[in-house]
Design an enzyme around this catalytic site. Structure first.
Site, short mmCIF file in Angstrom:
data_model
loop_
_atom_site.label_atom_id
_atom_site.label_comp_id
_atom_site.label_asym_id
_atom_site.label_seq_id
_atom_site.Cartn_x
_atom_site.Cartn_y
_atom_site.Cartn_z
N VAL A 50 -22.49 -11.10 67.97
CA VAL A 50 -21.59 -11.09 66.82
C VAL A 50 -22.21 -11.89 65.67
O VAL A 50 -22.17 -11.46 64.51
CB VAL A 50 -20.18 -11.63 67.18
CG1 VAL A 50 -19.29 -11.70 65.96
CG2 VAL A 50 -19.54 -10.75 68.25
N CYS A 51 -22.81 -13.02 65.99
CA CYS A 51 -23.44 -13.83 64.94
C CYS A 51 -24.58 -13.07 64.27
O CYS A 51 -24.72 -13.12 63.04
CB CYS A 51 -23.98 -15.14 65.52
SG CYS A 51 -22.69 -16.23 66.16
N GLY A 52 -25.37 -12.40 65.07
CA GLY A 52 -26.47 -11.61 64.50
C GLY A 52 -25.95 -10.55 63.54
O GLY A 52 -26.46 -10.40 62.42
#
Length: 167
Positions: A50-52
């Site tokens: 999700v961060c990516g």
């Protein structure tokens, strides 16, 4: 911290100043950006899916942020070497700041440190040119918050002035 979302600094709060490493030999402070709107994007970890996706999306819309004069800063508790590898792999064109030591100190000052996990919340802040938080949001940890809230907050910093008609 419990499963409840954090209590981020609310709108109207003075944003705490900080100085964090952006590379192994360079730091950046919030005070250095005084006079410029700043977007802080706290995120749990460089290599999480999700961060990516979130950071790649923000990278794609950097020109939209730039049109408002705002600077985007990503912040997590990962170290600078991890940030450098992540930024290079994802071709990111904005600073990733390391809130590594003391771990999470900046996240704590903004009310978005996850004590149990030792990471930050997925939290967003829009800070005006005078260092005042104008908008903050904490997203559920597994949800990419997108940019609509950021863009609305930036627009509210610089409301459009309609040209006067020839009356």
């Amino acid at each position: 911290m419990s499963d409840n979302l954090a209590s981020p600094l609310p709108a109207g709060s003075v944003a705490p100043d900080f100085r964090l490493f952006s590379t192994t030999d360079q730091t950046l402070s919030l005070a250095e950006l005084k006079g410029t709107p700043v977007i802080l994007a706290f995120y749990p970890a460089d290599w999480s899916p999700v961060c990516g996706d979130q950071m790649i999306f923000y990278n794609q819309i950097l020109p939209t942020f730039a049109k408002t004069g705002a600077r985007l800063l990503g912040i997590s508790v990962d170290g600078v070497w991890c940030h450098e590898a992540f930024a290079a792999e994802r071709k990111l064109h904005f600073p990733l700041l390391s809130d590594f030591e003391p771990k999470g100190a900046v996240a704590r000052s903004f009310g978005v440190y996850r004590e149990k996990e030792g990471t930050t919340e997925r939290a967003l802040f829009v800070i005006d040119a005078n260092g005042i938080v104008r908008w903050s949001y904490v997203s559920p940890i597994g949800i990419n918050p997108g940019a609509d809230g950021i863009l609305d907050a930036l627009e509210n910093l610089n409301p459009r002035v309609e040209p006067e008609g020839d009356t």
